[in-house]
Design a protein around this motif. Sequence first.
Motif, PDB file in Angstrom:
ATOM      1  N   THR A  34      38.317  50.925  43.322  1.00  0.00           N
ATOM      2  CA  THR A  34      38.791  49.544  43.428  1.00  0.00           C
ATOM      3  C   THR A  34      39.750  49.332  44.600  1.00  0.00           C
ATOM      4  OG1 THR A  34      38.469  49.216  41.075  1.00  0.00           O
ATOM      5  CG2 THR A  34      39.989  47.717  42.168  1.00  0.00           C
ATOM      6  N   VAL A  35      40.592  50.301  44.866  1.00  0.00           N
ATOM      7  CA  VAL A  35      41.571  50.144  45.948  1.00  0.00           C
ATOM      8  C   VAL A  35      40.895  49.970  47.303  1.00  0.00           C
ATOM      9  CG1 VAL A  35      41.872  52.613  46.502  1.00  0.00           C
ATOM     10  CG2 VAL A  35      43.807  51.019  46.752  1.00  0.00           C
ATOM     11  N   GLU A  36      39.638  50.381  47.407  1.00  0.00           N
ATOM     12  CA  GLU A  36      38.915  50.301  48.683  1.00  0.00           C
ATOM     13  C   GLU A  36      38.240  48.940  48.900  1.00  0.00           C
ATOM     14  OE1 GLU A  36      36.188  53.569  48.582  1.00  0.00           O
ATOM     15  OE2 GLU A  36      37.781  55.081  48.537  1.00  0.00           O
TER      16      GLU A  36
ATOM     17  N   TYR B 115      40.058  42.237  50.002  1.00  0.00           N
ATOM     18  CA  TYR B 115      40.841  41.346  49.131  1.00  0.00           C
ATOM     19  C   TYR B 115      39.966  40.351  48.365  1.00  0.00           C
ATOM     20  CZ  TYR B 115      44.308  37.911  47.667  1.00  0.00           C
ATOM     21  OH  TYR B 115      45.082  37.059  46.919  1.00  0.00           O
ATOM     22  N   GLY B 116      39.037  39.719  49.065  1.00  0.00           N
ATOM     23  CA  GLY B 116      38.193  38.714  48.411  1.00  0.00           C
ATOM     24  C   GLY B 116      37.379  39.307  47.277  1.00  0.00           C
ATOM     25  N   ARG B 117      36.893  40.540  47.467  1.00  0.00           N
ATOM     26  CA  ARG B 117      36.092  41.170  46.411  1.00  0.00           C
ATOM     27  C   ARG B 117      36.977  41.643  45.254  1.00  0.00           C
ATOM     28  NH1 ARG B 117      32.670  42.788  50.987  1.00  0.00           N
ATOM     29  NH2 ARG B 117      30.779  41.537  50.760  1.00  0.00           N
TER      30      ARG B 117
ATOM     31  N   MET C 250      36.504  39.182  28.782  1.00  0.00           N
ATOM     32  CA  MET C 250      37.252  38.807  27.582  1.00  0.00           C
ATOM     33  C   MET C 250      36.599  37.651  26.823  1.00  0.00           C
ATOM     34  SD  MET C 250      40.073  40.545  27.016  1.00  0.00           S
ATOM     35  CE  MET C 250      41.262  39.455  26.222  1.00  0.00           C
ATOM     36  N   GLU C 251      35.485  37.140  27.375  1.00  0.00           N
ATOM     37  CA  GLU C 251      34.758  36.020  26.772  1.00  0.00           C
ATOM     38  C   GLU C 251      35.690  34.837  26.473  1.00  0.00           C
ATOM     39  OE1 GLU C 251      32.485  37.412  23.471  1.00  0.00           O
ATOM     40  OE2 GLU C 251      31.360  38.848  24.684  1.00  0.00           O
ATOM     41  N   PRO C 252      36.401  34.355  27.506  1.00  0.00           N
ATOM     42  CA  PRO C 252      37.353  33.262  27.289  1.00  0.00           C
ATOM     43  C   PRO C 252      36.664  31.935  27.014  1.00  0.00           C
ATOM     44  CG  PRO C 252      37.136  33.709  29.628  1.00  0.00           C
ATOM     45  CD  PRO C 252      36.330  34.759  28.916  1.00  0.00           C
ATOM     46  N   THR C 253      37.328  31.118  26.218  1.00  0.00           N
ATOM     47  CA  THR C 253      36.909  29.730  26.038  1.00  0.00           C
ATOM     48  C   THR C 253      37.516  28.878  27.142  1.00  0.00           C
ATOM     49  OG1 THR C 253      36.844  30.055  23.656  1.00  0.00           O
ATOM     50  CG2 THR C 253      36.890  27.787  24.427  1.00  0.00           C
ATOM     51  N   VAL C 254      38.796  29.172  27.440  1.00  0.00           N
ATOM     52  CA  VAL C 254      39.512  28.488  28.513  1.00  0.00           C
ATOM     53  C   VAL C 254      40.061  29.544  29.463  1.00  0.00           C
ATOM     54  CG1 VAL C 254      41.422  26.961  29.115  1.00  0.00           C
ATOM     55  CG2 VAL C 254      40.153  26.571  26.994  1.00  0.00           C
ATOM     56  N   MET C 255      39.750  29.391  30.747  1.00  0.00           N
ATOM     57  CA  MET C 255      40.270  30.301  31.768  1.00  0.00           C
ATOM     58  C   MET C 255      41.355  29.591  32.561  1.00  0.00           C
ATOM     59  SD  MET C 255      36.690  31.895  33.229  1.00  0.00           S
ATOM     60  CE  MET C 255      37.506  32.858  34.494  1.00  0.00           C
ATOM     61  N   LEU C 256      42.498  30.249  32.693  1.00  0.00           N
ATOM     62  CA  LEU C 256      43.584  29.747  33.526  1.00  0.00           C
ATOM     63  C   LEU C 256      43.599  30.567  34.811  1.00  0.00           C
ATOM     64  CD1 LEU C 256      46.472  29.383  30.890  1.00  0.00           C
ATOM     65  CD2 LEU C 256      44.697  27.739  31.498  1.00  0.00           C
ATOM     66  N   LEU C 257      43.293  29.925  35.916  1.00  0.00           N
ATOM     67  CA  LEU C 257      43.222  30.605  37.204  1.00  0.00           C
ATOM     68  C   LEU C 257      44.406  30.183  38.066  1.00  0.00           C
ATOM     69  CD1 LEU C 257      39.395  30.192  37.971  1.00  0.00           C
ATOM     70  CD2 LEU C 257      40.546  32.072  36.784  1.00  0.00           C
ATOM     71  N   ASP C 258      45.228  31.150  38.421  1.00  0.00           N
ATOM     72  CA  ASP C 258      46.443  30.867  39.183  1.00  0.00           C
ATOM     73  C   ASP C 258      46.188  31.157  40.653  1.00  0.00           C
ATOM     74  OD1 ASP C 258      49.006  30.285  39.925  1.00  0.00           O
ATOM     75  OD2 ASP C 258      49.971  31.738  38.609  1.00  0.00           O
ATOM     76  N   GLU C 259      45.946  30.097  41.428  1.00  0.00           N
ATOM     77  CA  GLU C 259      45.677  30.180  42.860  1.00  0.00           C
ATOM     78  C   GLU C 259      44.590  31.208  43.187  1.00  0.00           C
ATOM     79  OE1 GLU C 259      48.893  29.831  45.595  1.00  0.00           O
ATOM     80  OE2 GLU C 259      50.274  29.189  44.032  1.00  0.00           O
ATOM     81  N   PRO C 260      43.377  30.992  42.699  1.00  0.00           N
ATOM     82  CA  PRO C 260      42.311  31.989  42.879  1.00  0.00           C
ATOM     83  C   PRO C 260      41.894  32.230  44.318  1.00  0.00           C
ATOM     84  CG  PRO C 260      41.432  29.945  41.964  1.00  0.00           C
ATOM     85  CD  PRO C 260      42.923  29.822  41.918  1.00  0.00           C
ATOM     86  N   THR C 261      42.180  31.307  45.247  1.00  0.00           N
ATOM     87  CA  THR C 261      41.760  31.513  46.640  1.00  0.00           C
ATOM     88  C   THR C 261      42.929  31.837  47.566  1.00  0.00           C
ATOM     89  OG1 THR C 261      41.942  29.175  47.299  1.00  0.00           O
ATOM     90  CG2 THR C 261      39.867  29.869  46.284  1.00  0.00           C
ATOM     91  N   GLN C 262      44.090  32.119  46.996  1.00  0.00           N
ATOM     92  CA  GLN C 262      45.276  32.381  47.822  1.00  0.00           C
ATOM     93  C   GLN C 262      45.035  33.573  48.754  1.00  0.00           C
ATOM     94  OE1 GLN C 262      48.800  33.686  45.730  1.00  0.00           O
ATOM     95  NE2 GLN C 262      50.138  32.621  47.158  1.00  0.00           N
ATOM     96  N   GLY C 263      45.381  33.388  50.015  1.00  0.00           N
ATOM     97  CA  GLY C 263      45.303  34.476  50.987  1.00  0.00           C
ATOM     98  C   GLY C 263      43.911  34.787  51.500  1.00  0.00           C
ATOM     99  N   MET C 264      42.940  33.952  51.198  1.00  0.00           N
ATOM    100  CA  MET C 264      41.566  34.225  51.607  1.00  0.00           C
ATOM    101  C   MET C 264      41.176  33.468  52.868  1.00  0.00           C
ATOM    102  SD  MET C 264      39.370  34.177  48.098  1.00  0.00           S
ATOM    103  CE  MET C 264      39.734  35.315  46.756  1.00  0.00           C
TER     104      MET C 264
ATOM    105  N   LYS D 134      32.887  31.675  48.760  1.00  0.00           N
ATOM    106  CA  LYS D 134      32.271  32.534  47.738  1.00  0.00           C
ATOM    107  C   LYS D 134      32.967  32.357  46.397  1.00  0.00           C
ATOM    108  CE  LYS D 134      30.748  36.204  50.889  1.00  0.00           C
ATOM    109  NZ  LYS D 134      30.993  37.594  51.340  1.00  0.00           N
ATOM    110  N   VAL D 135      34.293  32.325  46.420  1.00  0.00           N
ATOM    111  CA  VAL D 135      35.045  32.212  45.171  1.00  0.00           C
ATOM    112  C   VAL D 135      34.841  30.842  44.534  1.00  0.00           C
ATOM    113  CG1 VAL D 135      37.374  32.158  44.177  1.00  0.00           C
ATOM    114  CG2 VAL D 135      36.727  33.990  45.736  1.00  0.00           C
TER     115      VAL D 135
END
Length: 257
Positions: free
Chosen positions: A147-149, A152-154, A166-180, A187-188
């Motif tokens: 994973t370390v290799e 960033y985007g991947r 985790m099979e979420p019903t609600v997903m909370l995404l905190d700045e999913p495209t930050q730094g991309m 892609k994201v």
Amino acid sequence: MSQEFVLETRGLTKEFRGFTAVDSVDLQVEKGTIHALIGPNGAGKTTVFNLLTKYLPPTRGEILYQGESITKLKSNQIARKGLVRSFQISAVFPHMTVLENVRVALQRPMGNSFHFWKHERVLDKLNDRAMELLESVGLEEYSNTITVELPYGRKRALELATTLAMEPTVMLLDEPTQGMGHEDVDKVVELIRQAAVGRTILMVEHNLGVVSKLCDKITVLARGAVLAEGDYANVSQNPKVREAYMGSEDAEVKGAH
């Protein structure tokens, strides 16, 4: 509470020694939508996320999930109910393979997340589902990569795969495209759109271009309070929103970082 709201807050408030970071926020997230929480720096967006997932206790107010109060629950109890924040189960094992990270995430709903001592054959039973998840985020060819290799985007795509495990019903995404860069952002955006099928997503995002492409509804925060709500077309033309972002009522809210 209307059944259409899968997540709702009523008068949600967080004070820190006299400073009000979140000020009586009433948030209503409709089932099956992508809802964005935006605002200038210091608006209180991340604090709201921390309150929703109980990384912080609210000073006042109530949080409802699927019609039930979760205000007094702990963060792990909320995650088990299906309200999952992306970083809670991100790829935290940099020296494990991409496949192994997803496999660990798949074990969590089974209650044996950290049974690393189990025989390899037992864990191999999860491989098919893990590969399905990796394929869904375009990482199947990286399954044996450490994973370390990963670029960033991947890594962010892997984080999304472990969240989906985790099979979420609600997903909370905190700045999913930050730094991309632009290519990774595109892609994201597509990955989030796919992940939203059959789910609800609440996301904090600074890139307003992403918000304009993805989100059904937008809540704008400023100084901890709700400034405006609506779809992107209406919110982006709101004089109060323009002023909060640009310092001028004549400014436009552009689709940029």
